[in-house]
Each structure stands twice: as C-alpha cells, then as structure tokens.
Design an enzyme around this catalytic site. Structure first.
Site, PDB file in Angstrom:
ATOM      1  N   LYS A 318       0.884  -1.161   0.000  1.00 39.68           N
ATOM      2  CA  LYS A 318       0.000   0.000   0.000  1.00 39.68           C
ATOM      3  C   LYS A 318       0.925   1.215   0.000  1.00 39.68           C
ATOM      4  O   LYS A 318       1.595   1.490   0.997  1.00 39.68           O
ATOM      5  CB  LYS A 318      -0.877  -0.017   1.246  1.00 39.68           C
ATOM      6  N   GLU A 322      -3.338   7.087   2.085  1.00 40.00           N
ATOM      7  CA  GLU A 322      -3.697   7.254   3.488  1.00 40.00           C
ATOM      8  C   GLU A 322      -2.460   7.367   4.384  1.00 40.00           C
ATOM      9  O   GLU A 322      -2.375   6.744   5.432  1.00 40.00           O
ATOM     10  CB  GLU A 322      -4.610   6.106   3.935  1.00 40.00           C
ATOM     11  N   ASP A 397     -14.279   2.497  -1.923  1.00 35.96           N
ATOM     12  CA  ASP A 397     -13.697   1.818  -0.776  1.00 35.96           C
ATOM     13  C   ASP A 397     -14.653   0.821  -0.128  1.00 35.96           C
ATOM     14  O   ASP A 397     -15.144   1.067   0.969  1.00 35.96           O
ATOM     15  CB  ASP A 397     -13.257   2.875   0.250  1.00 35.96           C
ATOM     16  N   GLU A 425     -16.404  -4.241   7.252  1.00 31.47           N
ATOM     17  CA  GLU A 425     -16.117  -2.908   7.780  1.00 31.47           C
ATOM     18  C   GLU A 425     -17.278  -1.940   7.616  1.00 31.47           C
ATOM     19  O   GLU A 425     -17.633  -1.208   8.539  1.00 31.47           O
ATOM     20  CB  GLU A 425     -14.872  -2.367   7.056  1.00 31.47           C
TER      21      GLU A 425
HETATM   22  O1  GCW Z   1     -11.406   1.252   3.926  1.00 34.26           O
HETATM   23  C1  GCW Z   1     -10.204   1.725   4.352  1.00 34.26           C
HETATM   24  C2  GCW Z   1     -10.107   1.297   5.776  1.00 34.26           C
HETATM   25  C3  GCW Z   1      -8.721   1.327   6.287  1.00 34.26           C
HETATM   26  C4  GCW Z   1      -7.857   0.472   5.342  1.00 34.26           C
HETATM   27  C5  GCW Z   1      -7.936   1.069   3.943  1.00 34.26           C
HETATM   28  C6  GCW Z   1      -7.168   0.269   2.919  1.00 34.26           C
HETATM   29  C7  GCW Z   1      -5.994  -0.888   5.858  1.00 34.26           C
HETATM   30  O2  GCW Z   1     -10.948   2.106   6.542  1.00 34.26           O
HETATM   31  O3  GCW Z   1      -8.717   0.826   7.589  1.00 34.26           O
HETATM   32  O4  GCW Z   1      -6.549   0.374   5.772  1.00 34.26           O
HETATM   33  O5  GCW Z   1      -9.257   1.088   3.525  1.00 34.26           O
HETATM   34  O6  GCW Z   1      -7.781  -0.535   2.229  1.00 34.26           O
HETATM   35  O7  GCW Z   1      -5.966   0.431   2.805  1.00 34.26           O
END
Ligand code: GCW
Length: 750
Positions: A318, A322, A397, A425
């Site tokens: 990744k 973020e 997402d 989630e």
């Molecule tokens: O949906 C978001 C989540 C994060 C996650 C991110 C990702 C691992 O809220 O917690 O991080 O996606 O997929 O990288």
C-alpha cells in the site's frame, strides 16, 4: 457435547446413536477440540449421516487406499479423509495397501501410485492444482479414485469428495474434473504485530507473535485446513498499513515458522511491506526506487527472506495512500516503485501485489473515485511481469454498493487482480447478518465492455480476456482469535464464499450459500430453504437501510459503524472522508454529478458503459445518486420521486431485517442452542442498527430537503440533534485508538 439440532433430521435420533456419534466426534476431533456447537468447526463439521444416505455412503466408502509416499500433504489428506468419513459414517474406515473390496477410495498422484498410473487418467486437463474424482473399476472392484498431478491437487479433491457427502450428493457414480481458474487465491490479514486487527471484528490477531517461533498454536493448522478446503493458496500475514519490523530477523524467524505450518496445505506466505523500509529497517537515507543503494537493499532483503522461507510468495504494498509512504514522494511513478520490489523477487519466482488504492486527501484533488484510474491507466505496460495490480472491486472503498472499478480491463498490458473485503467494515461488522456472496458475485459479473460485451471482471482477473498467466484474487480476512473465527456464525459464510469464488469466479452465490448452510448446520430442507433465502436478501437489506439509490460512505467517519450523513469536511476531516462530499445533498436535490457536466467520472468507463451511466434515464436506479445529482422531486421509472423512493428503501431495509429475525426465530429446533442464540441475539442488534440508520438518515434528509414524510413512513422518534450526538466511541478494529466522539450523558436512543 452433541446437540440434537445439529444433525440433519432435526433431532429424532435415539439416545444410543447420539452417544456413538459423540464418541466418534471425540475420537476423530474436528477443527480442534470437540466442542460441537460454538461454531469453531466451521463448515468442516462432519456430523453423522443417517438413514438411506448412511447406507449408500457406507457402501461407497469401505476402505481407504493411500499412496505409498508419506509427505506431509499426503498424510494430511489421509487424515482428513479418515476424520471426515469417521465423523459422517460413525465408524472408522480402514486403510488398505490395495483395493480389496467394492467401495474403496483410492487417492494420490500417478507419480506415487502405480495403480493410479495404470488407470491412465487424463490428468493434463486439471493442471498443477486441480483434481479428478471418478468412479472406476480397479482390480475388479468398484472404487472412487481421487487423483491429481500434485499432492495439493489430491488434497483439494479429498475436500471436494467430503463436501459431496456433507451436502448429500450421490457418490457412487462420479466423474468430476476441476481446476482453479485463478492462480493466486489470497487472504489478506490486516493484522498488526501488536495483536490488534485493523477492521477486525473477531477478537485479536490469530498470529501470536509473542509465542512464535517456538510455540505453534494448533489454530494455525486448523486455519490452514479450512483455507485449503476452499482452495485458498496464499496468506498475507500482516496489515497493509505495515510495520517495518516484519522485515527484521526477529519477525522473519516467526514468519518462517508460520510458513512451515501452512505449507503442507498448499498455502504460501506473503508479507505487506512499507515502501520506506530501506530507511526504517535498512537505515538508508532514501527509499527512492531509482537509487542503486535502495535497489541493492531490497535485493539483499529479499535474498534473506528466501533463506527463511524458500517458497515465499512475495509482497503486498500500500503506497502513497492514506499516509503510507510511496514512490510519489521521490517524484517516481507507481510502476517505478513496484518494479524495484518486483526485480528483487523475480529471481525467486515471487510476485508483487501492488494496490491501486492510491489517492490524495488534498481538498483540491479531483473526484476521489477518479484518482486511481488517472494515476495507473497511463502506466499500462510499464509494470514488470511479476507485478499484479490489486484493484478494490469499486473505485471508492468497499462500500455496501459501488459500481465496478473502471481500472478493470482498462490496462490490457498489466496483470490485474481483484481485492474484496470479507471483513464487513462498512456492512455492519460482526453483528449484522450480511452474506457477501451476492456482492462478490456482482463484482465478478460486472461487464466492463473493454473488449465488447462479456468482458466481465471475472474474465479480466482469470486471464481469459487478455491471456495473463499471473492471475489473482484477494480477500481481506474476517478471521480472528474468537472461538468461532469470524465474530459470528454467518460471517463464516463470507470467508467460505470468497474461497469458492476464488476457485471459480463464475460459480453461483446461491449454490455456494446452500452448500455452506448444509455443511455448517443441517441438510434439512425446512432449514436450508429459508436460511439461504435470508442470506440471499441480506446484502440488499443493508444497502437499503444504509446507502440506497447509489449513495455511498454515509457512515460515522472513524468507526464506520452507524449512520453519519451529517459528517462534513473540516480541519481534521478531509473532504473525501466526509459524508456530505458524497451525498452532495442540498435543498434542490441529492447525488454526485459524475457526468460530463460534473466530475466526468463516467468517462473512465468503456463507451458503452459510460453512455449508460451518464444517461439519467438508463442509469440503473441502484446507482443513480452515484452518478447523478437530481432534484428531490425527480421521478424514477417507477413513477415515484427520489424523495419517496429513498424513504421507502430505508423502511424496506428495516422491514427485511425484521423478517430475517422472525425467520430465524422459527428455526430453533434445527440448530444447537449456542449457535441459535448467538445468531438470534445478533439479529436483534442488527434490527436496532437498521432502525438507527433509518431514523437518523431520514431525520437528516428531512432537514435538507424540507419535504414532508408520506403517511406510510413513520417519523423518526428523535430530533436530528439527538442522532448527531449519539455516539459509540469504541468499535473494535478502528485504527488510531482515539475515540471519534464522546457518548452523551443522556438516554440511549438505540
Ligand atoms: O477502507 C479503508 C479502511 C482502512 C484500510 C484502507 C485500505 C488498511 O478504513 O482501515 O486500511 O481502507 O484498504 O488500505
């Protein structure tokens, strides 16, 4: 120990039979110890068969004929068959060196078994991971042959054979050939080295780093068995928000120990790595992928990893997402970043799964759902052969509903794999009953039209559209230290469905649900029918009460549990983490204009798809507000206004959950009390949750649209303020540890 309802006839067995069965369970064990009804044994319960099926199966399974070899996988295959048969038939099935009687089960590879070699089976067509199961005459007796080209193919065949019995299929005349359509079938664990799990709702991490490498918990083997039973062949051990420590000898030794447990079950280990590791672990000054010292560092590190784990699978990354470091910081492209890892791994046959979940939270960036495409699409052809781009199913997402990710099929010169989120989630986490098989199926069947009609996502990722060999699919695991593995019994079905669809992305979510119900609970149609129905409608229910008509990301911002349509951008809230960014609701209307007059996200799709999404008339209503901003009074094809439809969706979602709860309440006699109670109580929680979503959402939209509620829609019992103030500060799996809010000192509305 042995619960009446856990058997197929709903509890009409004699006491004696129950005792025998209980003894058998204790002797052969299940997944771990024989606590029969806490969900620990997943779908591998092997409970006793009765009546005519028992008669039939006993005739068709009289002895086991294993190959001569005693490699671990061969031994595990035999143990699985012994365990499964003893559990279901109520007696141990003896092993024999040769076929001596009708009903023998002969298993192995032609290499190991002269007898199988002599049958000259057409094994070429099942490849290195597939199997054949055939009823043949062997040495004058009728026998079932389970054969593959490799040990792991045979193990998969054994699980399939046992599944036939678990789901009450005839086994006396078999002719089955199967091979996985996708090469890398991977579970991604978002597990941190401190034992927490990001977005994990099933306890703490299953990996006990503090005990490794000396102590190998039996749960590792149990996990491996469960994964192998559905064909999963890869595990990423650690969170994509990765700690660099995973690359240090301290942890590599532990990784090697885990790899050793998983290996006999055909599961390779992969690691998530932070792009900055050359700095944080290697103490270099830079992680610039074009710096020779950085390249040398990765080469050296990879060589070291392969000394620990000779069949190491590769890396998951990744980057530039973020807050995670990435090549962008050095002015390099995603391809330059990915290739430096890929080149270090290539020599050993390792791969890089490079995530395309790359975006910036800068308030001035373009429409969030367009960013990844704009970054990656121009790089098509620039990635090394052993890089697989890992796309989330949708462009945002893992929302309850999204259109498919436009990157699929748009990069014909690159390998693309699909990432699904098994952990719920955004879909109610552990307590909501939401079967994701339908969501996964929808993601796979979405037609990208990149090479004309039929260019489905499934065909992109299985290589049949563009001919790639390195094909893959990943699911973010929902597994933790809870006794029942997944936080709830029904969450197990999502792990199961992922595996089955990874093996065959064209399989039916309904068929998979039915198999799971039969294996997990009972084959009694009086139970199977309503429960499968409940599972099949469950995802639409959650979409209805959370994100109807193409809305997305309306949840509470940190925990992702509960409604938060009022969350708006602020100093600590980037626009695209807020809800109002997505709803774009105002007095005039609601929805995100992604047509040419708006962000033009539609232009990222193939022309046929783009035209459909862009047309107000032809856009599917379920995605309307994803692509269009419309007046509250805009009339859908149904003749109802958007306002009216929206309200009805919330109500319908809640009503469906109430019905599911009722359905379940009527099924107590088919289920052991422990799993029944857990599910019943969780459905109660879900109903509260659905009510909360419905009421809070309606209260909020009312405050924006200023329209009256039709008589069929009961007004929310509290004023909007109360919903905005209602807060659940701690939700498992939320990263950062800081509560997003403080609970009110007032009554609890839900
Ligand atoms: O949906 C978001 C989540 C994060 C996650 C991110 C990702 C691992 O809220 O917690 O991080 O996606 O997929 O990288």
């Amino acid at each position: 120990m042995f619960f009446r309802g856990s058997t197929e006839s709903g509890g009409r067995k004699s006491r004696a039979l129950q005792c025998i069965a209980a003894a058998a369970l204790l002797i052969v064990g299940g997944l771990g110890t024989a606590r029969a009804a806490d969900g620990h044994r997943l779908w591998l319960r092997y409970v006793p068969v009765h009546g005519r099926w028992l008669e039939r199966y006993r005739h068709a399974a009289t002895e086991l004929v294993p190959p001569g070899a005693r490699r671990p996988t061969v031994r595990d295959t035999q143990a699985e068959l012994e365990r499964g048969l003893a559990g279901m038939l109520g007696r141990a099935v003896p092993s024999a060196a040769h076929v001596t009687a009708g009903g023998a089960i002969l298993f192995g590879t032609p290499k190991d078994s002269a007898r199988i070699r002599s049958l000259r089976l057409d094994l070429a067509r099942v490849g290195s991971q597939g199997y054949l199961i055939r009823t043949l005459t062997v040495d004058g007796h009728r026998a079932t042959v389970i054969a593959g080209n490799t040990d792991i193919g045979v193990l998969y065949g054994a699980f399939r054979f046992l599944r036939l019995m678990q789901t009450r299929r005839p086994i006396s005349r078999l002719d089955i050939a199967s091979r996985p359509k996708i090469r890398f079938r991977v579970l991604d664990f978002w597990d941190n080295l401190d034992g927490t799990v990001e977005r994990g709702y099933a306890g703490s991490s299953i990996w006990k780093w503090g005990e490794l490498p000396q102590y190998l918990s039996p749960r590792y083997t149990e996990l491996a068995r469960a994964c192998a039973s559905i064909g999963i062949n890869g595990v990423v051990l650690n969170n994509v928000n990765a700690s660099p420590y995973i690359l240090t000898p301290l942890y590599l030794e532990k990784v090697a120990a885990l790899a050793g447990v998983l290996r006999p079950y055909g599961i390779r280990v992969y690691l998530s790595v932070p792009f900055s590791a050359p700095i944080t672990v290697g103490r270099l000054k830079t992680a610039d992928p074009l710096a020779p010292a950085v390249q040398a560092w990765w080469r050296k590190k990879v060589a070291e990893i392969y000394r620990y784990v000779p069949d190491f699978g590769g890396f998951l990354t990744k980057a530039d997402s973020e807050g995670e470091p990435g090549p962008e910081q050095y002015g390099r492209t995603q391809a330059q970043g990915a290739n430096v890892l890929a080149r270090a791994l290539a020599h050993y046959g390792g791969i890089v799964m490079w995530r395309t979940f790359v975006y910036s939270t800068n308030p001035h960036s373009e429409d969030r759902v367009m960013q990844a495409y704009d970054i990656f699409k121009p790089l098509d052809g620039k990635f090394d052969q052993n890089v697989i781009l890992q796309n989330k199913n949708g462009p945002l997402d893992f929302q309850p509903r999204e259109p498919f990710n436009p990157l699929f099929g748009a990069m014909p010169k690159s390998n693309e794999m699909l990432e699904l989120e098994i952990t719920k989630e955004y879909l109610g986490q552990q307590t909501s009953l939401v079967y994701l098989g339908t969501l996964f199926q929808g993601a796979l069947r979405a037609d990208t039209w990149q090479r004309g009609r039929g260019s489905t996502v499934a065909r992109v990722i299985d290589g049949s559209l563009y001919g790639e060999r390195d094909t893959g699919i990943a699911g973010v695991a929902n597994i933790g230290s809870d006794r029942n593995w997944c936080g709830s019994i029904f969450n197990q079905s999502n792990w199961y469905a992922f595996g089955r669809l990874a093996w065959n992305p064209y399989a039916s979510a309904r068929v998979i649900a039915a198999d799971w119900v039969r294996m997990t609970f009972t084959n009694n149609p009086a139970f199977v029918r309503p429960v499968v129905h409940m599972m099949m409608i469950s995802r639409e229910a959650v979409v209805d009460y959370m994100d109807p008509l193409g809305l997305a990301s309306q949840m509470e911002a940190g925990t992702h549990f509960g409604p938060g349509p009022w969350v708006h951008p602020g100093p600590h809230m980037p626009p695209d983490w807020s809800s109002t960014y997505y709803s774009r609701a105002n007095a005039a209307g609601i929805g995100f204009n992604r047509t040419a007059t708006g962000s033009d996200a539609v232009s990222q799709y193939a022309p046929h798809v783009a035209a459909k999404f862009a047309s107000l008339k032809r856009c599917p209503p379920k995605l309307l507000l994803w692509f269009h901003h419309v007046a509250w009074t805009y009339r859908l094809r149904t003749g109802r206004t958007v306002w009216d439809s929206l309200l009805r969706h919330y109500q319908r979602g809640l009503d469906t959950v109430a019905r599911m709860r009722k359905t379940w309440a009527g099924l107590a006699r088919y289920v052991d009390p422990q799993r029944f109670r857990l599910t019943a109580d969780f459905l109660t929680i879900q109903q509260h949750n659905a009510q909360w979503w419905r009421d809070a959402s309606i209260a909020y939209w009312e405050s924006i649209s200023h329209l009256p509620l039709p008589p069929a829609i009961a007004p929310p019992p509290f004023p909007l303020k109360a919903y905005e103030a209602f807060c659940i500060p701690y939700v498992a799996g939320t990263p950062g540890g800081k509560p997003p809010c403080a609970p009110d000192d007032g009554p609890v509305p839900y």
